[in-house]
Design an enzyme around this catalytic site. Structure first.
Site, PDB file in Angstrom:
ATOM      1  N   ASP A   1       0.989  52.922  11.276  1.00 58.93           N
ATOM      2  CA  ASP A   1       1.960  52.605  10.236  1.00 58.93           C
ATOM      3  C   ASP A   1       3.409  52.590  10.704  1.00 58.93           C
ATOM      4  O   ASP A   1       4.306  52.295   9.899  1.00 58.93           O
ATOM      5  CB  ASP A   1       1.819  53.591   9.068  1.00 58.93           C
ATOM      6  CG  ASP A   1       1.921  55.046   9.518  1.00 58.93           C
ATOM      7  OD1 ASP A   1       1.770  55.312  10.724  1.00 58.93           O
ATOM      8  OD2 ASP A   1       2.155  55.920   8.658  1.00 58.93           O
ATOM      9  N   GLU A   2       3.673  52.899  11.960  1.00 57.23           N
ATOM     10  CA  GLU A   2       5.052  52.979  12.432  1.00 57.23           C
ATOM     11  C   GLU A   2       5.213  52.180  13.733  1.00 57.23           C
ATOM     12  O   GLU A   2       4.299  52.132  14.549  1.00 57.23           O
ATOM     13  CB  GLU A   2       5.458  54.432  12.687  1.00 57.23           C
ATOM     14  CG  GLU A   2       5.301  55.351  11.489  1.00 57.23           C
ATOM     15  CD  GLU A   2       5.711  56.780  11.796  1.00 57.23           C
ATOM     16  OE1 GLU A   2       6.710  56.970  12.516  1.00 57.23           O
ATOM     17  OE2 GLU A   2       5.025  57.719  11.331  1.00 57.23           O
TER      18      GLU A   2
END
Length: 425
Positions: free
Chosen positions: A106-107
């Site tokens: 997610d990053e």
């Protein structure tokens, strides 16, 4: 020399956001993504903001989350969807730069220094706004983005305001924003490190930045220098070039068994169950890996992990289980019954990657094992998990009844230091 322009983009409540996208009814209720609510080892992987406002936190046991918020709705994780959305987000990032470094699903960090200069903007905020808008419009989820001249400060910026926010940490404001924040807000300052810092009166990131690096070295060893550099904004670590191979570091599965394991047959049965689940997850996402690992915990809470590198990367359950069994036999002498077992495959690469043939391993046999795995997966998908079981599983139905494929999977993100990144130039 001008500063770099580094973005850190963090998909807000990523797993929960993807689940709400597929089931809009979940948007209006407290919801958490986790394992089976009846399982003793199920934990919250993430929660939506309604659940978070009611006290549900990542890492909580499911029963704790239920106690914090009695109306919370639990959803089982769908890693295939999360990996797909992760790739879609990175495809958008790559429209702006080839320097895209994932930090989990997610990053991601983006070095947009050249892109910003080509577009005539000096602070990266315009590109950050473009990316934020595109993620929302094209994927239906939101991101928080930090903008700064180094990776650590940009990571702080993406955490500073959520959801759907953009925060710039600049040379002009970092002392007012970042240095006043608790030391625990700095990347890699965990609970134990923070407790030790507090012991010496180092409470904020600014306190850490102003502390003599040699003193920090005396307390923490080499990591003391690293933390000092991070706090002062002197992290010169480059953003790695985009690699479309894998967005994760490893895939594994572990289980706390319904009864203690007391024999080799018990352990071998569970290892095969876990290996089947890990192999299936690898194949679904087109990965192979050449490091096999196990984790063992006995009922006296003694635990250990072991791993080995193998010659040919695999996603075949028979091979994964075989190597896991070898590791177990080499490292455990039955001092006590076993309570928890885990299997992991790491050092992943695409399953389309060619490999060197091994003179001592028959490729025809490997192909036979792979075809068997694929056939078993197809049958189970159509008729249920228990429609086909290994003969070994009939020794104990309580253990063989574990559907490890549906159990809690571990998807391990790419780590910050995985490439041997150097903090100092």
């Amino acid at each position: 020399m001008d500063d770099r322009i580094i973005l850190h983009s963090d998909c807000n409540c990523f797993y929960a956001s993807v689940e709400m996208l597929h089931n809009p009814a979940l948007r209006d209720v407290p919801m958490a993504v986790g394992g089976d609510v009846e399982a003793r080892h199920g934990i919250v992987l993430t929660a939506n903001y309604i659940a978070k406002r009611n006290g549900v936190k990542t890492g909580m046991a499911l029963w704790q989350a239920k106690r914090a918020c009695k109306d919370v709705v639990f959803v089982s994780p769908h890693y295939d969807d999360y990996i797909r959305f992760s790739r879609l987000a990175r495809n958008i990032y790559c429209d702006y730069t080839d320097r895209v470094e994932p930090y989990g699903l997610d990053e991601s960090w983006l070095d947009i220094t050249d892109s910003a200069r080509m577009l005539g903007t000096g602070d990266g905020m315009d590109i950050a706004r473009q990316i934020s808008s595109r993620i929302k419009k094209e994927l239906g989820i939101t991101v928080s983005i930090g903008v700064s001249w180094n990776k650590i400060y940009s990571k702080f910026g993406s955490d500073y305001k959520k959801p759907d926010a953009i925060t710039q940490i600049s040379r002009q404001n970092y002392r007012d924003i970042l240095w006043r924040a608790p030391a625990s807000d700095l990347l890699y300052v965990g609970r134990r490190t923070c407790a030790k810092l507090y012991k010496y009166g180092i409470i904020t990131i600014g306190d850490l930045a102003r502390t003599d690096p040699e003193f920090l070295h005396q307390i923490f060893g080499k990591i003391g220098y690293v933390l000092s550099a991070f706090a002062r904004g002197e992290d010169n670590t480059p953003v790695a070039a985009f690699d479309d191979s894998v967005p994760v570091k490893s895939v594994g599965n572990s289980t706390t068994t319904p009864r203690d394991l007391v024999s080799d047959i018990d352990v071998r049965m569970v290892l095969y169950l876990l290996s089947e689940s890990v192999a299936a997850r690898l194949r679904e996402n087109h990965f192979i890996g050449d490091v096999i690992g196990i984790s063992i915990r006995d009922n006296g809470l003694f635990s250990f992990t072991r791993q080995k590198k193998i010659k040919i990367a695999t996603n075949i359950s028979e091979e994964i289980a075989g190597y896991a069994w070898e590791l177990f036999k080499e490292n455990y002498e039955w001092h006590a019954p076993i309570r928890s077992v885990g299997v992991r495959v790491s050092h992943l690469s695409p399953d389309t990657q060619p490999h060197q043939l091994d003179l001592f391993m028959t490729e025809a046999q490997r192909e036979k094992y792979l075809r068997a795995d694929l056939a078993v997966s197809e049958i189970r998908n159509r008729f249920g998990y228990e429609s086909v079981l290994r003969g070994l599983m009939y020794f104990d139905k309580s253990l063989s009844g574990l559907d490890a494929k549906a159990d809690d999977h571990m998807i391990h993100p790419v780590a910050y230091f995985q490439n041997g990144n150097n903090v100092f130039e």
